[in-house]
Structures are given as C-alpha cells and as structure tokens.
Design a protein around this motif. Structure first.
Motif, short mmCIF file in Angstrom:
data_model
loop_
_atom_site.label_atom_id
_atom_site.label_comp_id
_atom_site.label_asym_id
_atom_site.label_seq_id
_atom_site.Cartn_x
_atom_site.Cartn_y
_atom_site.Cartn_z
N ARG A 27 27.72 17.19 70.58
CA ARG A 27 28.18 18.23 69.44
C ARG A 27 28.68 17.62 68.12
O ARG A 27 28.72 18.12 67.03
N ARG A 28 29.19 16.11 68.15
CA ARG A 28 29.53 15.55 66.90
C ARG A 28 27.94 15.24 66.19
O ARG A 28 28.14 15.60 64.78
N TYR A 29 26.99 15.18 66.96
CA TYR A 29 25.69 14.94 66.12
C TYR A 29 25.23 16.28 65.76
O TYR A 29 24.61 16.43 64.49
N THR A 30 25.64 17.34 66.34
CA THR A 30 25.50 18.74 65.94
C THR A 30 26.13 19.11 64.47
O THR A 30 25.36 19.46 63.48
N ARG A 31 27.43 18.70 64.55
CA ARG A 31 28.06 18.87 63.12
C ARG A 31 27.72 17.98 62.04
O ARG A 31 27.59 18.45 60.88
N TRP A 32 27.42 16.94 62.63
CA TRP A 32 26.57 15.84 61.46
C TRP A 32 25.44 16.55 60.86
O TRP A 32 25.11 16.53 59.57
N ALA A 33 24.61 17.10 61.78
CA ALA A 33 23.14 17.59 61.41
C ALA A 33 23.51 19.04 60.45
O ALA A 33 23.05 19.07 59.44
N LEU A 34 25.01 19.63 60.65
CA LEU A 34 24.85 20.78 59.79
C LEU A 34 25.39 20.30 58.44
O LEU A 34 25.28 21.04 57.44
N GLU A 35 26.30 19.20 58.47
CA GLU A 35 26.87 18.58 57.09
C GLU A 35 25.55 18.11 56.52
O GLU A 35 25.86 18.26 54.95
N HIS A 65 29.93 5.31 62.48
CA HIS A 65 31.03 5.67 61.85
C HIS A 65 31.17 6.95 61.44
O HIS A 65 32.31 7.63 61.66
N GLU A 66 29.92 7.54 60.91
CA GLU A 66 30.23 9.03 60.16
C GLU A 66 30.47 9.85 61.26
O GLU A 66 31.22 10.79 61.00
N ILE A 67 29.99 9.81 62.62
CA ILE A 67 30.14 11.08 63.56
C ILE A 67 31.51 10.60 63.94
O ILE A 67 31.94 11.83 64.60
N GLU A 68 32.24 9.78 63.79
CA GLU A 68 33.79 9.63 64.56
C GLU A 68 34.70 10.67 63.71
O GLU A 68 35.70 11.17 64.19
N ARG A 69 34.32 10.87 62.49
CA ARG A 69 35.06 11.93 62.01
C ARG A 69 34.70 13.60 62.17
O ARG A 69 35.18 14.43 61.73
N CYS A 70 33.64 13.55 62.90
CA CYS A 70 33.09 14.90 63.19
C CYS A 70 33.74 15.58 64.58
O CYS A 70 34.10 14.83 65.39
N GLU A 71 34.19 16.83 64.54
CA GLU A 71 34.70 17.46 65.80
C GLU A 71 33.80 17.48 66.77
O GLU A 71 32.61 17.57 66.73
N GLU A 72 34.29 17.18 67.99
CA GLU A 72 33.69 17.23 69.33
C GLU A 72 33.84 18.59 70.03
O GLU A 72 33.00 19.03 71.21
N ALA A 73 34.59 19.54 69.38
CA ALA A 73 34.85 20.85 70.03
C ALA A 73 33.66 21.64 69.80
O ALA A 73 32.54 21.53 69.33
#
Length: 599
Positions: free
Chosen positions: A69-77, A172-180
């Motif tokens: 889900r972190r990668y999902t939020r990264w993709a959306l960003e 590093h980038e995805i560490e700031r993305c939420e995992e919810a």
C-alpha cells in the motif's frame, strides 16, 4: 518412497484437477477481486503468519499488504494512471512482490525486466513498453546506466538502495507514504480484464517480446496451481527461479499465498547449498526447472539430502533421463511436471507421474481445454494444409505443432490469448481457419507428440530458438548482436547438444576480417549478452553457405557441431575457467564430450 499404483495416480490426478477447478471457477464472478485486493483480505485472515522469506528480509501477510500500500500511495503521488507503465529491474527479494502489487493496485502496469539483460537487449525491453517510471535495484544500477543514452531521458528513474548514479532512492521515498488501506474514492480500481504486468519471453525469433498479463491471469495462475499442488497453510515453497518469469514471480508466489502458506525466496540457485537451505527453511515444495534437477543429480551425496521435508516438486523441463534418478535418489513423493508458456492460452499437467510426459487433459475437461497437434512442414515453417485449406490433426505418436483454441465468445476470459505489447507479434501467433472457416488457434511454436493414453510429450522448439540453462535463446537476437562486433562480416548462430547437458549450447559460425580480436570479441559478448545467451563455441569460416532463398544453411554446421576432426575450420571453446576462447583440439574435444569440462 512408496510408488503409487496406476489407479492411485489416476485418482490423485483427478482430485488435483477438481481442486483446481473449484478454486478457479468463481474467479470471473467478481471482476474487482484482483490479486492486490486479495492480498489485503489475506492479510486480515493470516495476519502475522509468514508470507515471504529470504536471508535478509521477511514479510508477514500483514507486512506485505502494508508495504504494497505504500507503493500504491507512491504511484498515486506520481500521478500514474491506468495503463501507465513502470519498469522493474530488481533481483529476487520479498520487496519485489510488494512493489508490483502496490503499483498494479491503481491500474498501472509493471514491466518485469530480465535482470540478465544488458546493452541493446535491455534498452529494447524498456523501449517497447514505453514506461513513465523505472525502478532499479542498486545492484543493477550499472547495467541501467550502461543504456542510459539508448532510452528516453523523460523516464523517471528510481533506485532501491544506495547507488553511484545520482538516482533518487525509492526506498527512502516510500517511508513517508502511509501504509493504511485506501478508500475507493482515492483511485479507480482495475478489473480482472485490465492489464497488470508485462512479462518478457524470447519467443521463437527476434528480441524479447513483452507478454500482456491481465489481473485475471494472475488470479487464474495462482489459484489453479494452488489447486493442482494442494497447497496448505503449513506449506513453504522453495523458490530460486527468477522473479521476472511467470513461474518464479507469480505462480510459485501466488500458489502458496492464496492458501496461507509461505515462500522462501532465494536470489539464485546453488547446487552445493540447495539441500542445506531446503532443510533449514523447512520447505515442503520445490519449484523447479529441469536443468536445476539435473545439476542436483550430478552432485555428490550431501549430508542434508535425507533430512528434507519436500512432499512435491513442481516445474517443467524435467527430462526422462533425470526424472527417475531425481525422484528415487532424493525420495520426492510426487513430481508435478507441467507445460505452459507465459503468453499461452492453455497448460498441461502431469499429475500421474508418467515419466517424461508434460501431462494430459482429463476426458471431462476436453470440451473446455481444446488442444490439438497439427502436422507441420519444416520447409515452410507452417502447419500443413489439405486440399480444402484446413490443417491436419496428427495421428497417435506423430509429431506436430501444439495449438490451443481461442474461444470465439469475447466474454470468455478462460482460454483467451492476450498476446503481446506488439500487435503485429500477437497476430503472428494466431492460426486462423484451422479446422473450419472462422476459427482461431494459438500457435505454441512447440513440437509435441501424444501417445495412446492421451499423454503429451515435448519434442522440440520450432524455428530459431533453442533452450540452454533453462532459458530460451533466440539465434536471431544473438546473431544481430554478434554482427555488430568489429571484424565480424557474416555470422550464423545455432544450438548444439553436449553430452550430459539439457538443451543446446550456443555456437557461432563467423566470417571475420581484420581488425578482429578474439579477446576483444569475448569482452564484447560479456557486455552485450546475458550469460545464458553467450555462445560456448566459435567456428571461423572462409564463407557461410546460403540456401536458394539466401538464408544461411545451418544443417551441416549443426551436424558437424564443434568436432575439430570434421573440418579444417578453427573452432574455439569459450572456457569459463580461463575467461577466454581457447582452440579446440582432439584432447579438449574429448574432455567436453566426456563431461569433464565445466560449462
């Protein structure tokens, strides 16, 4: 190991087919239930149970869902929209799965690049899918940097891990993305019919082709293999196959996860460490290709051999000469050999342990899995046609090309041929008006025979592809690369058998002129070709004979192979120990023939 009787084998095979059908029959009923969505529900069900394991990393079901889900939020960003492509060039690891799960959740497509590709082949694999983003593992950053001038500068490049090329760190980038979890309003969910991955295959000619893999196929492969293998929560699959391939990257992973099991992911296969790793990780299933099994039976006895818990070995390419020794020596209760292709619209499974066979289709499924063998003309490279223009089915034990019927009804997802990113390449794999006007069949490019009991046996590949070290090698691709080397004026590439080895090793017959340099030529091959595609033999000729249609004549060259006694041409062996081409004399020829030379 107690051998099954014929009746027991047939009964267990029937159970396996029924399990697979029960698992896959409901799939199309919920078009929104893609594999990333399934992972979220599996996380709720299995939580802290181990899902993906490796030496340096492990993920529970919950951790895998959250990481994806972190990668999902990264993709959306990154404003990735449905149909946008992200290339993934990364060694085997649990993170690999989290990356493609997360990105495909929003409808983007992840292109799984072969980690052995370099030079023009790597650039081609990237360019044919036109990606917007590219993620590379730090260990492969140099290979990507080597083709930076051959791919569009507009592709945003991210490195997973520290690198020397100034690429941004996605880890590093995805560490700031939420995992919810994400709400339905945050993105448009893809359906089963949408494309999820590109997985590359050599095909029969030319450079690698990108195979379209839909969300439906990911679900189908995972659930079907789970049913065939009867996976359970206490199963652990040993997976050392490359994760850019459909078996190592999808089926070996999905078959375990959908039933609550786990996967031990290895970066590569090691014959000397295999049994220790299988025992220490308590694996119960081994995902193989036949070449790995041959390596193991050729190894001296290992003290850990008797202590393994393997109940099943599942894979393809197990030759009859290796099968029985592998099963008996290592006391493997069941071998599940199958036949499949990433782009194929059918598969075959040998659930009954018939040595050397790739399986058969049960009578109750023949109406759903229409597979035929048709007579093939080696001169034209096409199936033969009768006076009415239709193909002719092969007789019992007659060799022909295997084809699978493409269903006419567009609504049917099973049996559909999804093809390649290249539409022209897709059309070339479809055979039309085969047995009646208007029908369409998928061409496998494989020659098979079928015995009286309905068992299929793989015979050979059609065209300019041979198999070595478990990989398809395109002679067209290798020849195109070789011809660019300084001093090479003409070349023909073909495969030659070597006693004691599966498949065929690559051999070049070449016409050269100054300034051809043997050492520089070898360095060029190392830089431009994957290891499995680098020819083992080089034959220097004055000229290369051609047919009446100006095609190089390979028949005599293949027959003469690398034997120095049948020609005045100089023949070299690409010696892995000396890291150089060495001239083959009678002594070296005998050493290679006897199996005493390391290949």
């Amino acid at each position: 190991m107690k051998a099954e009787t014929g009746h027991e084998a047939s009964r267990n095979a029937l159970k396996a087919w029924v399990r697979a059908l029960e698992r896959t029959a409901p799939l199309a009923q919920n078009p929104a239930q893609t594999f990333p969505v399934l992972i979220d529900s599996l996380a709720e069900r299995f939580g802290s149970a181990p899902a993906l394991l490796s030496d340096g990393e492990s993920m529970t079901y919950l951790a895998l869902a959250e990481r994806s889900r972190r990668y999902t939020r990264w993709a959306l960003e990154q404003s990735l929209s449905p149909g946008d492509v992200v290339c993934l060039l990364m060694p085997n690891c649990p993170e690999y799965v989290a990356i493609w799960l997360g990105i495909t959740r929003v409808g983007a497509i992840v292109s799984l690049l072969n980690t052995q590709l370099t030079g023009d082949a790597l650039a081609h694999a990237i360019n044919i899918v036109a990606p917007k983003q590219l993620i590379v593992g730090a260990a492969l950053a140099d290979a990507l940097a080597g083709v930076s001038g051959r791919i569009p500068a507009s592709i945003q490049r991210w490195a997973h891990g520290e690198n020397q090329h100034g690429m941004a760190r996605i880890d590093h980038e995805i560490e700031r993305c939420e995992e919810a979890g994400l709400s339905r309003t945050e993105y448009r969910q893809p359906t089963l019919a949408d494309r999820a991955l590109y997985i590359y295959t050599s095909g029969t000619t030319g450079l690698p082709k990108a195979v379209n893999v839909s969300h439906f196929r990911l679900m189908l492969w995972s659930h079907w293999f789970a049913g065939m293998m009867g996976t359970r929560p206490d199963d652990r699959i040993y997976n050392c196959l490359p994760m850019y391939h459909s078996v190592g990257g999808v089926t070996a992973i999905g078959a375990a996860l959908v039933n609550g099991g786990s996967v031990m992911i290895r970066k590569r296969f090691s014959a000397s460490r295999f049994w220790d790793e299988v025992v220490e990780s308590e694996c119960t299933i081994f995902a193989y290709i036949g070449e790995l099994c041959r390596y193991l039976v050729n190894m001296p006895p290992h003290p850990s051999e008797p202590r393994h818990r393997l109940r099943l070995a599942c894979g393809n390419g197990m030759g009859a000469g290796v099968w029985e020794e592998f099963q008996i020596r290592f006391k493997i209760p069941q071998i599940l050999e199958f036949y499949a292709a990433t782009e194929g619209n059918f598969s075959l499974y040998n659930c009954e342990g018939r040595v050397g066979s790739v399986g058969r289709i049960p009578a109750f499924l023949r109406h759903r899995l229409a597979v035929e063998l048709v007579k093939f003309d080696h001169e034209t490279g096409e199936p033969t046609r009768d006076k009415n223009g239709f193909c002719t089915r092969c007789a019992i034990n007659e060799t022909g090309e295997a084809i699978g019927r493409i269903p006419a009804e567009s609504a049917s997802m099973s049996g559909r041929f999804e093809g390649y990113a290249d539409r022209a390449a897709t059309e070339r794999k479809i055979l039309r008006n085969v047995f009646e006007h208007g029908d369409a069949w998928y061409r496998t490019g494989d020659l098979m025979r079928r015995d009286e009991a309905g068992f299929f046996y793989f015979v050979d590949r059609i065209g300019d592809t041979f198999r070595w070290k478990g990989e398809n090698v395109s002679t067209v691709e290798v020849a195109a690369t070789v011809s660019k080397s300084p001093g090479v004026t003409e070349t023909v590439v073909y495969g030659v058998p070597i006693p004691g080895n599966e498949g065929r090793a690559g051999m070049i017959a070449a016409v050269v002129r100054e300034p051809f340099d043997l050492a520089a030529f070898r360095r060029y091959l190392v830089g431009e070709l994957a290891e499995y595609a680098r020819p083992l033999f080089l034959r220097i000729r004055e000229a290369i004979e051609a047919t009446g249609t100006f095609k190089p004549r390979k028949i005599d060259l293949m027959r003469e192979s690398y034997d120095p006694s049948v020609t005045e041409d100089t023949i070299y062996f690409n010696d892995p120990d000396r890291q150089s081409f060495v001239k083959i004399d009678p002594e070296l020829f005998a050493k290679i023939q006897s199996g005493r030379m390391r290949l």
